[in-house]
Write an enzyme that holds these catalytic residues in place. Structure first.
Site, PDB file in Angstrom:
ATOM      1  N   LYS A 151      39.482  35.836  37.805  1.00  0.00           N
ATOM      2  CA  LYS A 151      39.458  35.738  36.351  1.00  0.00           C
ATOM      3  C   LYS A 151      38.011  35.616  35.900  1.00  0.00           C
ATOM      4  CE  LYS A 151      39.966  30.734  35.957  1.00  0.00           C
ATOM      5  NZ  LYS A 151      40.762  29.618  35.465  1.00  0.00           N
ATOM      6  N   HIS A 167      33.702  32.220  51.491  1.00  0.00           N
ATOM      7  CA  HIS A 167      32.686  33.272  51.391  1.00  0.00           C
ATOM      8  C   HIS A 167      31.412  32.877  52.150  1.00  0.00           C
ATOM      9  CE1 HIS A 167      35.169  35.335  48.437  1.00  0.00           C
ATOM     10  NE2 HIS A 167      34.300  36.331  48.458  1.00  0.00           N
TER      11      HIS A 167
END
Length: 176
Positions: free
Chosen positions: A103, A38
């Site tokens: 998650k 990222h």
């Protein structure tokens, strides 16, 4: 609660019908990206560089798969904690990202960006990476090979089992 059997390319159009708590069996192309990837994707965006994959309609799976054992396309491929990508997610959603898989909870800014962009956040079962790998038919590194398990990989999913955790209507399993 409903079950959706979808291809990743159909997620942008299907997102309005998906609600928090729905089960999703997802097939098609997804890309792995974690923290380090990222950061590099954002550097490319800031520099006007070419991204390793098109963001429009894309699905990012927050995972760092282990190397593939002989005869298999991938090793264990469980989700990582999504909150670590929260600083990046709103901008990516605003640029066309359709869904994220991971998650754990998301920040209010991410929840708002999901709503604003008609996207969806899907959760995979943590601790079941070897089981999840059975739903991945192909895997290839497409960017940042030097990051090892955190490189960006293109995956071909086949009925990957997920739960819609945050929907574009404001539904959020973590707030129920």
């Amino acid at each position: 609660m409903k079950e959706h059997i979808l291809n990743t390319k159909d997620l942008p159009a299907a997102a309005a019908d998906i609600h928090a708590g729905d089960r999703v069996l997802l097939s098609g192309r997804a890309y792995t990206a974690r923290d380090a990837a990222h950061k590099r994707i954002f550097a490319l965006l800031d520099e006007g560089g070419e991204l390793p994959f098109p963001l429009q309609g894309a699905v990012i799976y927050y995972a760092g798969p282990t190397p593939a054992p002989a005869g298999l396309p991938i090793g264990s491929c469980g989700p990582t904690t999504s909150g670590r990508m929260d600083p990046y997610a709103p901008r990516l959603l605003d640029l066309g990202l359709a869904a994220m898989i991971g998650k754990g909870e998301r920040s209010p800014a991410v929840c708002e960006a999901i709503r604003r962009n008609g996207a969806v956040y899907l959760c995979a079962i943590g601790g079941a990476g070897a089981l999840a790998a059975q739903c991945i038919r192909a895997c290839r590194v497409i960017a940042f090979d030097d990051l090892g398990c955190e490189s960006v990989k293109e995956l071909e999913l086949d009925n990957f089992p997920l739960i819609a955790a945050i929907d574009c209507h404001g539904g959020n399993l973590f707030q129920k």
